[in-house]
Every structure is written in C-alpha cells, then in structure tokens.
Design a protein around this motif. Sequence first.
Motif, PDB file in Angstrom:
ATOM      1  N   GLY A 183       0.787  -1.220   0.000  1.00  0.00           N
ATOM      2  CA  GLY A 183       0.000   0.000   0.000  1.00  0.00           C
ATOM      3  C   GLY A 183       0.817   1.266   0.000  1.00  0.00           C
ATOM      4  N   ALA A 184       2.059   1.202  -0.464  1.00  0.00           N
ATOM      5  CA  ALA A 184       2.935   2.370  -0.474  1.00  0.00           C
ATOM      6  C   ALA A 184       2.926   3.042  -1.848  1.00  0.00           C
ATOM      7  CB  ALA A 184       4.352   1.970  -0.096  1.00  0.00           C
ATOM      8  N   ARG A 185       3.475   4.233  -1.899  1.00  0.00           N
ATOM      9  CA  ARG A 185       3.544   4.983  -3.150  1.00  0.00           C
ATOM     10  C   ARG A 185       4.363   4.218  -4.186  1.00  0.00           C
ATOM     11  NH1 ARG A 185       6.762   9.181  -5.610  1.00  0.00           N
ATOM     12  NH2 ARG A 185       8.393   8.830  -4.032  1.00  0.00           N
ATOM     13  N   HIS A 186       3.834   4.146  -5.407  1.00  0.00           N
ATOM     14  CA  HIS A 186       4.509   3.477  -6.512  1.00  0.00           C
ATOM     15  C   HIS A 186       3.959   4.056  -7.802  1.00  0.00           C
ATOM     16  CE1 HIS A 186       0.722   1.313  -6.064  1.00  0.00           C
ATOM     17  NE2 HIS A 186       0.827   0.957  -7.343  1.00  0.00           N
ATOM     18  N   SER A 187       4.546   3.659  -8.911  1.00  0.00           N
ATOM     19  CA  SER A 187       4.071   4.119 -10.214  1.00  0.00           C
ATOM     20  C   SER A 187       3.703   2.913 -11.062  1.00  0.00           C
ATOM     21  CB  SER A 187       5.139   4.957 -10.930  1.00  0.00           C
ATOM     22  OG  SER A 187       4.766   5.183 -12.281  1.00  0.00           O
ATOM     23  N   ARG A 188       2.404   2.713 -11.285  1.00  0.00           N
ATOM     24  CA  ARG A 188       1.984   1.623 -12.150  1.00  0.00           C
ATOM     25  C   ARG A 188       2.503   1.827 -13.560  1.00  0.00           C
ATOM     26  NH1 ARG A 188       1.390  -3.242 -11.218  1.00  0.00           N
ATOM     27  NH2 ARG A 188       0.518  -2.531  -9.236  1.00  0.00           N
ATOM     28  N   ALA A 189       2.629   3.082 -13.978  1.00  0.00           N
ATOM     29  CA  ALA A 189       3.149   3.370 -15.321  1.00  0.00           C
ATOM     30  C   ALA A 189       4.591   2.896 -15.451  1.00  0.00           C
ATOM     31  CB  ALA A 189       3.049   4.862 -15.620  1.00  0.00           C
ATOM     32  N   GLU A 190       5.409   3.063 -14.404  1.00  0.00           N
ATOM     33  CA  GLU A 190       6.801   2.608 -14.467  1.00  0.00           C
ATOM     34  C   GLU A 190       6.877   1.087 -14.467  1.00  0.00           C
ATOM     35  OE1 GLU A 190       9.042   6.456 -12.446  1.00  0.00           O
ATOM     36  OE2 GLU A 190       8.780   4.635 -11.251  1.00  0.00           O
ATOM     37  N   ILE A 191       6.020   0.441 -13.708  1.00  0.00           N
ATOM     38  CA  ILE A 191       5.996  -1.027 -13.718  1.00  0.00           C
ATOM     39  C   ILE A 191       5.620  -1.532 -15.112  1.00  0.00           C
ATOM     40  CG2 ILE A 191       4.806  -3.055 -12.806  1.00  0.00           C
ATOM     41  CD1 ILE A 191       4.462  -1.484 -10.169  1.00  0.00           C
ATOM     42  N   ASP A 192       4.567  -0.972 -15.662  1.00  0.00           N
ATOM     43  CA  ASP A 192       4.114  -1.406 -16.992  1.00  0.00           C
ATOM     44  C   ASP A 192       5.155  -1.116 -18.060  1.00  0.00           C
ATOM     45  OD1 ASP A 192       1.774  -2.260 -15.829  1.00  0.00           O
ATOM     46  OD2 ASP A 192       0.592  -0.510 -16.448  1.00  0.00           O
ATOM     47  N   ALA A 193       5.823   0.028 -17.943  1.00  0.00           N
ATOM     48  CA  ALA A 193       6.838   0.388 -18.942  1.00  0.00           C
ATOM     49  C   ALA A 193       8.028  -0.563 -18.886  1.00  0.00           C
ATOM     50  CB  ALA A 193       7.298   1.828 -18.725  1.00  0.00           C
ATOM     51  N   GLY A 194       8.412  -0.976 -17.688  1.00  0.00           N
ATOM     52  CA  GLY A 194       9.514  -1.926 -17.578  1.00  0.00           C
ATOM     53  C   GLY A 194       9.185  -3.265 -18.194  1.00  0.00           C
ATOM     54  N   LEU A 195       7.978  -3.737 -17.962  1.00  0.00           N
ATOM     55  CA  LEU A 195       7.561  -5.004 -18.562  1.00  0.00           C
ATOM     56  C   LEU A 195       7.424  -4.889 -20.075  1.00  0.00           C
ATOM     57  CD1 LEU A 195       4.896  -6.003 -15.891  1.00  0.00           C
ATOM     58  CD2 LEU A 195       7.155  -7.042 -16.211  1.00  0.00           C
ATOM     59  N   ALA A 196       6.966  -3.738 -20.552  1.00  0.00           N
ATOM     60  CA  ALA A 196       6.841  -3.533 -21.999  1.00  0.00           C
ATOM     61  C   ALA A 196       8.215  -3.476 -22.655  1.00  0.00           C
ATOM     62  CB  ALA A 196       6.065  -2.246 -22.275  1.00  0.00           C
TER      63      ALA A 196
END
Length: 614
Positions: A183-196
């Motif tokens: 439940g901490a601050r994160h960036s879903r966009a950065e996670i998705d970009a790394g996987l992409a």
Amino acid sequence: MTAPYVSLPALPPDDLALSPVTGWTRAHWEALADRLLDGLLPYATPGFAQYRLPGPPSHSGAWSDGLEGFARSFLLAAFRIAGSKGRVGPELIERYAAGLAAGTDPQHPEHWPPIADRSQPMVEAASVALALHESRPWLWDRLDDGVRGRVVEWLGRFVGARVNDSNWRLFQVITEEFLASVGARHSRAEIDAGLARLDDWYRGGGWYTDGDGKKFDYYNGWALHLYPVLWSRIAGPRADPGTVARHRARLREFLGVHQLFLGSDGAPVHHGRSLTYRFAAAAPLWAGALADATPLPPGRTRRLASGTLKHFTERGVPDEHGLLTLGWYRPFPGVLQRYSGPASPYWASKAFLGLLLPEDHPVWTAPEEPGPVDTTDSVLALTAPGWLIHSTTSDGIVRLVNHGTDRLPPPPATDADSPHYAKLAYSTATAPDTPLGPDNHLALIAPDGTPSPRGRIHPLGCEGRTAASWHEAYGHHVETVSVVHGPWEIRVHRVDETHNGRVREGGWALADDTAPPVAESGPGWARARRTDGLTSAVVGLYGWGEGAGTVVAAEGVNAYGRYSATPVLEGTGPLLVTLVTLGTGPYAGASARVDGAGGVEVRFPDGVRERVDP
C-alpha cells in the motif's frame, strides 16, 4: 587479510536411491545455504545492516558493497526461511530484522546508501524487496511500524528515478510492485513500462537481449526470465493474466534449450559476463518449476540444478571459510567486471529459489532423471543469439560456437573485444585466456605482430549444424563458416584477397592446476593434452601449408587452472580450412577439398562429409 575460521556445517550423505546421478537431495541444498549464511557472519557490521567482505571494492565503493552483502545474502536467507516455513534458528530472522532497522535509519552509522539515478543500490533494492515478499510472514509482518515506514521510504526512492535501459528495468518493476503490495507509493506506469521494454528485447526462441544490441548470455535466465516470474508472485491478482501467460510460455521455450548448456559434470558453458555468480545459472530451472512453466520432468530439473551446485562445491566453492570468492573456482580476476565487489558473487543466491517449492513437490521427491548430455550427442542451432550448441556423451562436454553475440551496443557504438564474447567458441570444460589470448580466434597479424580483434560480429546464418558470420579486421573482410559434428568443428575462413599478410588461428585453451598440458606439434597441426586425456587440437586442412603448428603456453590467465596451453596455426592464404577439436576422441583423417566454384567439401575424422558454399 586472513579470513577468520568458521565451523562450517557438513553436507548430508548422498542418497543414490532418490538421486542416482548426483546423490543430492533437498537436505544438501539446505545445508549449503546454511554454510553460506554462516560464513558471512564474521563480516557483519555490529547492527547487521552491512556485510563487509574481504577483497577489492567495486567501482561503487565499500559503502555500496556493504549493502550488496546484506541484500544478496538476505535473498538467500529469505528462501531458506520461507522454504522451511520459518523453522530455522531464530537468530537468522533476528539478524536480518536488525539489519533492516539499522540500514534504513539515516541516523544509524550503518545506514544504506540512498537509491539514486542509475546507482548500484537499485540492484540491491530489488533483492531486498524480493526477500521481504518471500519471507513476509516471518519478517515484514513482524517489523514494527517505524521500521516498515523507513523501509518503504528507502525503497520508494525508486519511484521516478532514472534506470539503466537493461535488465535494471526489472529491478524497478520488482521494487515498485512490492511497494504496491504494502500500500505504499509506486508508479503503475513505471511497472508497466519496464515489462513492456522487456517485450522490445524479445528475439524469439526463448531469448531476450539484455538491452538493445546482441547481448545474449546468462542474464537471459537469471534476470530477464527470472524476474517476471518473481514479479507475478508479488503482484498476484494485480498482474495482467495475458502478460503472465506470455512470460511463462517464453520461459518454457527457453528451458528446453537452457538444459543443453550444462555439461554432464554440472558445469555451465563458460561464456558471458558476471560469471562469478556461478551456480546462479540453475535459477531459471527452479523458476520454471515454480511457475509451472517448464518442459522438463521434475527429476531432470533437480538433476541439472543439483549437478551445477555440486560441480562448484567439489571444486572449492565456497572456500574453506564458507565464502563465495571473486572468481570461478578459485579467486580469479579475469571473470570480473568493474561493478564486481566482494559481495557480488552472492547473486548466486538465486540458485536456491527451489527451496520455495514445498518438500513434497515432485522436483524434490521424483527420482533424478539424466540430463540431455548424459544420454545422446546433440546439435542445436539457436538463431536468435547466433549459436550452435553441440555436445557429446563420451566426454560430457557441451560446446558453444558463436556467430552472433558480441555484446556491443547497436552501431555506430564501438567497444573493445571481451574474451567472454568475442571468441568463436566456448565450452563447459574450458575458459578463454584473459586478457585476450589466441584461443578460438582467427586474427590477421599486423606488421608489428599485433593480432586483429574480432570486433562487431555480423551474423550470416545459423541452421542445422552450420553457422556463419563476418567481421572486419584491419580493414579487411573476414568471413567464417563453422560446421560441427560430434566433438569436432571445421571452420572455413575467407579473407579478402587484398590481404597478403600472416593469419593466425587458435584452438581451445586447455587448462590444468596440477601441471602444464603436454604440448605437441608438427607440420600443419598442434595439440595440447591434459593428464586426464582431454585434448585440444587444431589441424590445417587447406590453405595453411606445411608450416609447423605451435602451442602457446601461459600461466595465471585461465579460470580453469593455473597452467594453460592453446594450439595455434599460422598461414597466409585467402581461404583457410581448419579442424578444431576438444575431447578425447581422434582428430586424424579429416580433409577438405575446394572445387572450381569455390565450394569446400569437408570430411570429419569419422568420415561424415559436409559442403560449405561461398
């Protein structure tokens, strides 16, 4: 510095009923994990936040190296803790809990360096996040709120930071997915970009390049396939099912090939960077079982993984103090990179991923099954990396012929040759001489005697038992075609006719710790032979003339032994054909015939013929 004595736990007796090939069981893996963790204790700082191991520091410095010692050993500890469902000595859990508290406290004298753009703590943060996830019930859930808050704050510096465009993108994916899980601050966009970005690097056949270019090596298994599996374990229902399925399908395809990279004695093919991680080469085998994404029977998975771990333990790894040294078997700087620090070898902890599988899982209970090299000779063309893999059961050796991987960024970037990428061939029984020796290399010799590098490799094809490439040497076009059969490789080299100087070709560098290999040579041939009968030989089949071959001896430059010897030939022709062999079988009787169209018909020592067209 003399390492302190540590009483190391003994390994259990072999169980040849359950494991008829290696004798090893889960108990061996647990005992060796304990041995490695115990060996680190004398080097822990008082608050257990860092492990300051002996040896030269990495380019990141001792502060970062101390964090590396904590993070990488924490990964091993987490697998050990979770695999036993917390049934370990409480002191193991307590010291990593103490280290987390001290390391994340900016006022503590042992606090960790912060995560900054493209900094080494990014690598270590991913190991901390993985270890926290896998050991969650025994560590994270029992930390007090203040420590948890500081851990989140330290890991959270990954959010928005710049990351190297390579396997490092997955460190960001792992760390931020763990932050999401708590439940901490994160960036879903950065996670998705790394996987992409990972998808951008996929080249088919189970192979990723580690960033743009032709960067194929063990990072394909112990990073680019491994982290997606571990990410999905952290993400759980947050993971896109299609992405997870795609990663599993690729891992399944890769493992069908990866099993061929391990010799019958468990040795991995000695190729690529970060080889001081050693038995981390077994990590993707366990990942496949963990994700239900492997084509291998469970008994074969254990045979291959245990064989690799046992291979190193039988050769002094860890050392007498329980430490993983900076080297291969013994300490050896030739396999290191600038980022290699005293604790770097503990990325080998990834090999213990199998402990996460329960004791009653088939990988631990099924009888061992032989590996591919145990049962049949094989040849496989791998078009993505441009490799031929050929192995022989008679000697248990796997050989890799390289016509596609140089680890250079895309043009116009240039870089110096690396002995672990630029060679024509690698194996499970040999290592290249470092720095660059004459082994497995065709060089044009400059007037001052300087041999040309191979430089950028331009693949021309890889199919069946044949692979080809060209490179530029001192402004001349050099084309090489390799044809393999059994323990033999025949190389056909064409050098453009504007070159009229000397050409030199080396065979395999054969090494031994006990005595220099026996050197023999004659008109158009040379060989080196170890006391156990393993032989490296080169035979000039066409274009080399009757000049005598030679054997180049060296000392202290080979990861496989103190003394090394490389058979070499020298000639001048624009068309050169060479038989190169590594094994214990014959090498006489080979021949080559050139026809009017420029084609070459080659004959192997056992009579098998192949044609090589221009």
